[in-house]
Design a protein around this motif. Structure first.
Motif, mmCIF file in Angstrom:
data_model
loop_
_atom_site.group_PDB
_atom_site.id
_atom_site.type_symbol
_atom_site.label_atom_id
_atom_site.label_comp_id
_atom_site.label_asym_id
_atom_site.label_seq_id
_atom_site.Cartn_x
_atom_site.Cartn_y
_atom_site.Cartn_z
ATOM 1 N N UNK A 1 9.081 10.290 6.896
ATOM 2 C CA UNK A 1 8.989 10.161 8.358
ATOM 3 C C UNK A 1 10.303 10.602 8.980
ATOM 4 N N UNK A 2 10.242 11.568 9.858
ATOM 5 C CA UNK A 2 11.409 12.008 10.614
ATOM 6 C C UNK A 2 11.132 11.931 12.094
ATOM 7 N N UNK A 3 12.056 11.360 12.842
ATOM 8 C CA UNK A 3 11.855 11.249 14.280
ATOM 9 C C UNK A 3 13.165 11.077 15.008
ATOM 10 N N UNK A 4 13.053 10.828 16.290
ATOM 11 C CA UNK A 4 14.241 10.632 17.123
ATOM 12 C C UNK A 4 14.070 9.355 17.930
ATOM 13 N N UNK A 5 15.100 8.513 17.895
ATOM 14 C CA UNK A 5 15.040 7.256 18.619
ATOM 15 C C UNK A 5 16.245 7.057 19.508
ATOM 16 N N UNK A 6 16.226 6.054 20.346
ATOM 17 C CA UNK A 6 17.314 5.835 21.306
ATOM 18 C C UNK A 6 18.541 5.171 20.701
ATOM 19 N N UNK A 7 18.437 4.655 19.460
ATOM 20 C CA UNK A 7 19.560 3.972 18.838
ATOM 21 C C UNK A 7 19.502 4.186 17.331
ATOM 22 N N UNK A 8 20.574 3.879 16.598
ATOM 23 C CA UNK A 8 20.577 4.066 15.142
ATOM 24 C C UNK A 8 19.415 3.340 14.476
ATOM 25 N N UNK A 9 18.801 3.992 13.480
ATOM 26 C CA UNK A 9 17.585 3.426 12.898
ATOM 27 C C UNK A 9 17.854 2.119 12.163
ATOM 28 N N UNK A 10 19.079 1.882 11.714
ATOM 29 C CA UNK A 10 19.354 0.642 10.998
ATOM 30 C C UNK A 10 19.116 -0.588 11.877
ATOM 31 N N UNK A 11 19.161 -0.412 13.188
ATOM 32 C CA UNK A 11 18.895 -1.536 14.085
ATOM 33 C C UNK A 11 17.413 -1.934 14.086
ATOM 34 N N UNK B 1 11.550 1.756 16.313
ATOM 35 C CA UNK B 1 12.593 2.787 16.257
ATOM 36 C C UNK B 1 12.510 3.779 17.401
ATOM 37 N N UNK B 2 11.342 3.863 18.038
ATOM 38 C CA UNK B 2 11.141 4.844 19.102
ATOM 39 C C UNK B 2 10.643 6.189 18.624
ATOM 40 N N UNK B 3 10.436 6.345 17.320
ATOM 41 C CA UNK B 3 9.997 7.635 16.782
ATOM 42 C C UNK B 3 8.681 8.092 17.392
ATOM 43 N N UNK B 4 7.760 7.143 17.629
ATOM 44 C CA UNK B 4 6.438 7.519 18.121
ATOM 45 C C UNK B 4 6.440 7.904 19.599
ATOM 46 N N UNK C 1 0.810 -1.216 0.000
ATOM 47 C CA UNK C 1 0.000 0.000 0.000
ATOM 48 C C UNK C 1 0.847 1.270 0.000
ATOM 49 N N UNK C 2 1.985 1.238 0.689
ATOM 50 C CA UNK C 2 2.770 2.465 0.789
ATOM 51 C C UNK C 2 4.228 2.157 1.081
ATOM 52 N N UNK C 3 5.093 3.115 0.725
ATOM 53 C CA UNK C 3 6.523 3.041 1.031
ATOM 54 C C UNK C 3 6.882 4.184 1.966
ATOM 55 N N UNK C 4 7.893 3.958 2.784
ATOM 56 C CA UNK C 4 8.364 4.976 3.721
ATOM 57 C C UNK C 4 9.771 5.447 3.371
ATOM 58 N N UNK C 5 10.016 6.720 3.562
ATOM 59 C CA UNK C 5 11.359 7.297 3.540
ATOM 60 C C UNK C 5 11.587 7.872 4.929
ATOM 61 N N UNK C 6 12.487 7.250 5.688
ATOM 62 C CA UNK C 6 12.621 7.562 7.119
ATOM 63 C C UNK C 6 14.035 8.003 7.457
ATOM 64 N N UNK C 7 14.132 8.931 8.406
ATOM 65 C CA UNK C 7 15.432 9.385 8.865
ATOM 66 C C UNK C 7 15.379 9.882 10.288
ATOM 67 N N UNK C 8 16.519 9.789 10.969
ATOM 68 C CA UNK C 8 16.635 10.295 12.332
ATOM 69 C C UNK C 8 16.941 11.785 12.271
ATOM 70 N N UNK C 9 16.129 12.594 12.947
ATOM 71 C CA UNK C 9 16.291 14.052 12.891
ATOM 72 C C UNK C 9 17.534 14.534 13.621
#
Length: 391
Positions: A183-193, A210-213, A148-156
């Motif tokens: 989608x841009x957010x902040x998480x406790x560890x690198x998003x690749x994990x 990822x912890x973004x939410x 249904x959809x694709x995401x482009x995500x990054x850590x701010x």
């Protein structure tokens, strides 16, 4: 003079549609509202007074209905169970032609387009996912049904949201999916994990993991398929000279250049902005989305879902107090998101249609079932006295 408020409680389903099992066999038992209310139900006197208990009987929804309240339920009127498609249908666009596409089947084309736009793009080892400029992840949206959809995500902390959005716009130009979501957010560890395989051949960033939410600063923009937005309800209203305000997630996924946009995620803030918008003009259209219910569904967190429903109920009180004869309030959903179903995807359910008209003093009444959410746009257009044809 008429003012129309459309309040979408994202993910508020009231029972599986007959074809729900076509998505997943277990979804035949989906009942977002029922399962949320079955354990420690919150007090929802305002929603009950608007008729929620009329369309979904429950012992906690026994408040007497207020005069001018009418309540029914609606089928979705589009394939699957998707926020973007739901809102576009609700604004008057026929979304039945949207087809799914897995990112793995288009990864080479996407990588080539990104490189042509000056980006570095390489597949991650063992996964059909792209790492762009060493920081952004491009892949399937693991929270939606496959394709249904694709995401482009990054850590701010690593890149700006404008950089994420720029990559997403390049992907959008060649994507066959209904949505590409930045989608841009902040998480406790690198998003690749938090990048992993999903169901049905998907792979991408597991955004909840990822912890973004859970952290402040989440930014999301939905880039949809080409749609004649000029034919949709908000643009029709603006063309007629009516002020239009888009609040919460509605500001991200509904296109209407003249509209006032009030992006917000917090439920309390969304309801507050909706109440404020209602007081700005004698003739107006307000479309607002409560997103946190949907996020709770994705996280399979029924207590959190209950808490946000309670916030909606409390926030509706000052909104109803501000309404005058001639005003209309429509409270509905865009799909289901049962937080007890055992998976993090939307569920294909009927949604409520609660229509409140203070000038309609006769006794509250039940509405017939609606075949499509496009009837929301049709009813609102009729109230505002503007032309409308579903396209």
């Amino acid at each position: 003079m008429s003012r129309v408020v459309i309040l979408v409680i994202d993910g508020l389903g009231i029972g599986a549609m007959p074809d729900a099992a076509a998505l997943r066999q277990g979804d035949a038992t989906a009942d977002t509202l029922g399962h949320v209310l079955d354990v420690d139900p919150p007090r929802l006197p305002t929603l009950a007074a608007l008729g929620l208990g009329l369309v979904h009987p429950h012992e906690s929804l026994t408040e007497p209905l207020i005069p001018g309240a009418r309540a029914g339920r609606s089928a979705l009127g589009y394939p699957g169970a998707d926020t973007f498609a739901g809102h576009q249908t609700m604004m008057g666009t026929d979304m039945n032609g949207v087809l799914p596409a897995l990112f793995r089947d288009h990864i080479d084309t996407v990588a080539s387009a990104l490189r042509s736009a000056g980006h570095e793009a390489r597949p991650l080892d063992g996964l059909p996912v792209l790492l762009v400029d060493g920081r952004a992840v491009v892949g399937d949206n693991l929270e939606a049904d496959p394709g249904l959809s694709w995401n482009v995500s990054g850590d701010l902390e690593e890149m700006t949201f404008d950089e994420i959005l720029g990559i997403a716009r390049t992907v959008r130009r060649i994507a066959p999916t209904s949505r590409v979501i930045a989608v841009g957010g902040r998480g406790p560890e690198p998003i690749l994990r938090s990048v992993r395989h999903g169901t049905g051949g998907t792979a991408g960033l597991d955004t909840p993991a990822s912890g973004f939410y859970l952290n402040d600063g989440l930014q999301v923009v939905h880039l949809g398929v080409e749609i004649d937005h000029a034919a949709q309800l908000p643009s029709r209203a603006a063309e007629a000279g009516l002020p239009v305000t888009l609040i919460g997630k509605a500001a991200d996924i509904i296109v209407c250049p003249p509209a006032v946009r009030r992006p917000a995620v917090g439920t309390v803030e969304v309801l507050k902005e909706t109440r404020t918008a209602l007081t700005r003009a004698s003739d107006t259209l307000v479309v607002a989305n409560v997103q946190e219910t949907d996020l709770a569904g994705h996280q399979q967190d029924a207590p959190r879902y209950r808490a946000h429903l309670r916030e909606v109920d409390l926030g509706l009180v000052p909104l109803l107090e501000a309404m005058e004869p001639g005003d209309h309030l429509i409270v509905t959903g865009d799909h289901g998101n049962d937080p007890t179903i055992g998976h993090p995807f939307h569920t294909r359910e009927f949604v409520p249609l609660l229509h409140y008209d203070p000038a309609n003093s006769p006794a509250p009444s039940a509405l017939p079932d609606s075949a499509t959410l496009a009837n929301v746009a049709r009813d609102a257009a009729r109230t505002l006295g503007i032309p409308f044809t579903e396209r």
